[in-house]
Design a protein around this motif. Structure first.
Motif, PDB file in Angstrom:
ATOM      1  N   GLY A 172       0.812  -1.215   0.000  1.00 33.23           N
ATOM      2  CA  GLY A 172       0.000   0.000   0.000  1.00 33.23           C
ATOM      3  C   GLY A 172       0.839   1.257   0.000  1.00 33.23           C
ATOM      4  N   ASP A 173       1.939   1.243   0.766  1.00 34.39           N
ATOM      5  CA  ASP A 173       2.839   2.400   0.786  1.00 34.39           C
ATOM      6  C   ASP A 173       3.424   2.649  -0.599  1.00 34.39           C
ATOM      7  N   ARG A 174       3.829   1.583  -1.268  1.00 40.09           N
ATOM      8  CA  ARG A 174       4.421   1.720  -2.595  1.00 40.09           C
ATOM      9  C   ARG A 174       3.409   2.310  -3.587  1.00 40.09           C
ATOM     10  N   GLN A 175       2.192   1.816  -3.546  1.00 42.63           N
ATOM     11  CA  GLN A 175       1.176   2.268  -4.506  1.00 42.63           C
ATOM     12  C   GLN A 175       0.719   3.697  -4.247  1.00 42.63           C
ATOM     13  N   THR A 176       0.783   4.135  -2.991  1.00 46.09           N
ATOM     14  CA  THR A 176       0.293   5.476  -2.657  1.00 46.09           C
ATOM     15  C   THR A 176       1.420   6.488  -2.496  1.00 46.09           C
ATOM     16  N   GLY A 177       2.648   6.100  -2.829  1.00 46.03           N
ATOM     17  CA  GLY A 177       3.762   7.044  -2.814  1.00 46.03           C
ATOM     18  C   GLY A 177       4.372   7.311  -1.460  1.00 46.03           C
ATOM     19  N   MET A 178       4.106   6.462  -0.473  1.00 42.42           N
ATOM     20  CA  MET A 178       4.699   6.617   0.852  1.00 42.42           C
ATOM     21  C   MET A 178       6.158   6.177   0.803  1.00 42.42           C
ATOM     22  N   THR A 179       7.037   6.954   1.433  1.00 42.60           N
ATOM     23  CA  THR A 179       8.462   6.639   1.382  1.00 42.60           C
ATOM     24  C   THR A 179       8.923   5.973   2.673  1.00 42.60           C
ATOM     25  N   SER A 180       8.223   4.939   3.085  1.00 42.76           N
ATOM     26  CA  SER A 180       8.673   4.187   4.255  1.00 42.76           C
ATOM     27  C   SER A 180       9.999   3.518   3.919  1.00 42.76           C
ATOM     28  N   LEU A 181      10.781   3.208   4.942  1.00 41.81           N
ATOM     29  CA  LEU A 181      12.109   2.648   4.680  1.00 41.81           C
ATOM     30  C   LEU A 181      12.062   1.288   3.992  1.00 41.81           C
ATOM     31  N   PRO A 182      11.098   0.395   4.296  1.00 42.88           N
ATOM     32  CA  PRO A 182      11.036  -0.847   3.513  1.00 42.88           C
ATOM     33  C   PRO A 182      10.799  -0.608   2.025  1.00 42.88           C
ATOM     34  N   VAL A 183      10.111   0.482   1.693  1.00 45.75           N
ATOM     35  CA  VAL A 183       9.893   0.826   0.283  1.00 45.75           C
ATOM     36  C   VAL A 183      11.153   1.445  -0.314  1.00 45.75           C
ATOM     37  N   VAL A 184      11.761   2.377   0.406  1.00 48.10           N
ATOM     38  CA  VAL A 184      12.905   3.128  -0.117  1.00 48.10           C
ATOM     39  C   VAL A 184      14.174   2.273  -0.167  1.00 48.10           C
ATOM     40  N   LEU A 185      14.448   1.553   0.923  1.00 50.83           N
ATOM     41  CA  LEU A 185      15.690   0.787   1.023  1.00 50.83           C
ATOM     42  C   LEU A 185      15.548  -0.644   0.535  1.00 50.83           C
ATOM     43  N   GLY A 186      14.323  -1.115   0.479  1.00 46.45           N
ATOM     44  CA  GLY A 186      14.097  -2.528   0.219  1.00 46.45           C
ATOM     45  C   GLY A 186      13.883  -3.257   1.536  1.00 46.45           C
ATOM     46  N   VAL A 187      13.180  -4.356   1.476  1.00 48.31           N
ATOM     47  CA  VAL A 187      12.783  -5.071   2.686  1.00 48.31           C
ATOM     48  C   VAL A 187      14.000  -5.580   3.463  1.00 48.31           C
ATOM     49  N   SER A 188      14.954  -6.175   2.787  1.00 46.52           N
ATOM     50  CA  SER A 188      16.114  -6.762   3.473  1.00 46.52           C
ATOM     51  C   SER A 188      16.970  -5.694   4.149  1.00 46.52           C
TER      52      SER A 188
END
Length: 269
Positions: A172-188
């Motif tokens: 949901g963060d990815r689709q709505t443009g949220m820059t959470s760290l799992p989205v920005v940095l990748g999950v790992s």
């Protein structure tokens, strides 16, 4: 709730005759202010939840119309009233906590949209502000430098806890443009960062406790940190799958270490 209790304990002030106040502070810090922050977040994240968790009350329609917003407003007002009854220090702390609760989720600030800032705000308010308030009110004065140093470190370490919390909303963060760290940095990478943040803060706490002569507290925090580190490889194998598991296991150990540190600072062990 736990952080407020840790603050009261770390103050070293006797609890005799103050149990009603501690109970009121725990109620305010937990179900009221923290609960209000969740209600605010549910309303302003309803479009994200519609993707990640459509079964939740607002996106599913079980809470219709604008009632999600009304609940958040009413909870805020009720929290302010309870904070007022507990005295000026708690009242100010309650207002600060509620201000951050709204600023975290609501535009135009919406701190949660910023991957680095959002978890930091949560850590400083959930852990630091609650701990500081519990200690300050029990003492009737500023807490010691030792107490402030430890609560700040645990607040910074809680940045990692909040990053792990973001794993449930990656899509949901990815689709709505949220820059959470799992989205920005990748999950790992985000999972490794969370582990390092939590562990690093506790390593410094252990060093300080030992330096100040709180040997038993330092040993207990060392033990709970070792148990967290032992659990981290499972999290890192599949962060998206095991983040909820680690939140149950690793975070529980983290907050037990907080209490151990508070008991030492308060002179109980």
């Amino acid at each position: 709730m736990w952080a407020f209790m840790c603050g009261a304990v770390s103050s070293g002030a006797g609890l005799e005759g103050r149990w009603w106040f501690v109970a009121g502070g725990v109620l305010l810090a937990g179900p009221l202010v923290c609960g209000t922050s969740q209600a605010v977040n549910d309303w302003f994240d309803r479009h994200v939840d519609a993707i990640n968790e459509p079964h939740r009350p607002i996106p599913s329609g079980r809470i219709p119309g604008r009632w999600g917003l009304y609940i958040a407003i009413l909870a805020s007002l009720f929290s302010v009233g309870v904070a007022w009854l507990l005295g000026p220090v708690v009242f100010v702390a309650g207002l600060v906590g509620l201000a951050f609760a709204w600023a975290y989720s609501a535009p135009p600030l919406r701190f949660k949209a910023h991957g680095w800032l959002g978890p930091l705000v949560c850590g400083l308010t959930y852990e630091g502000l609650s701990w500081f308030t519990g200690a300050a009110v029990m003492l009737g004065a500023m807490p010691s430098v030792d107490v402030i140093a430890v609560l700040v470190l645990y607040s910074l370490g809680a940045h990692g806890i909040m990053v792990l919390n973001d794993f449930k909303a990656v899509e949901g963060d990815r689709q709505t443009g949220m820059t959470s760290l799992p989205v920005v940095l990748g999950v790992s990478a985000a999972a490794r960062l969370a582990c390092l943040t939590m562990a690093g803060a506790q390593v410094v706490v252990i060093g300080l406790l030992a330096f100040w002569g709180y040997a038993i507290s330092a040993l207990i925090v060392t033990g709970v940190l070792a148990a967290q580190i032992a659990a981290m490889p499972r999290l890192l194998r599949d962060p998206a799958k095991y983040a909820p598991w680690y939140n149950g296991v690793g975070v529980t150990l983290y907050v037990l270490g907080m209490l151990a540190a508070a008991l030492g600072l308060g002179g109980y062990i």
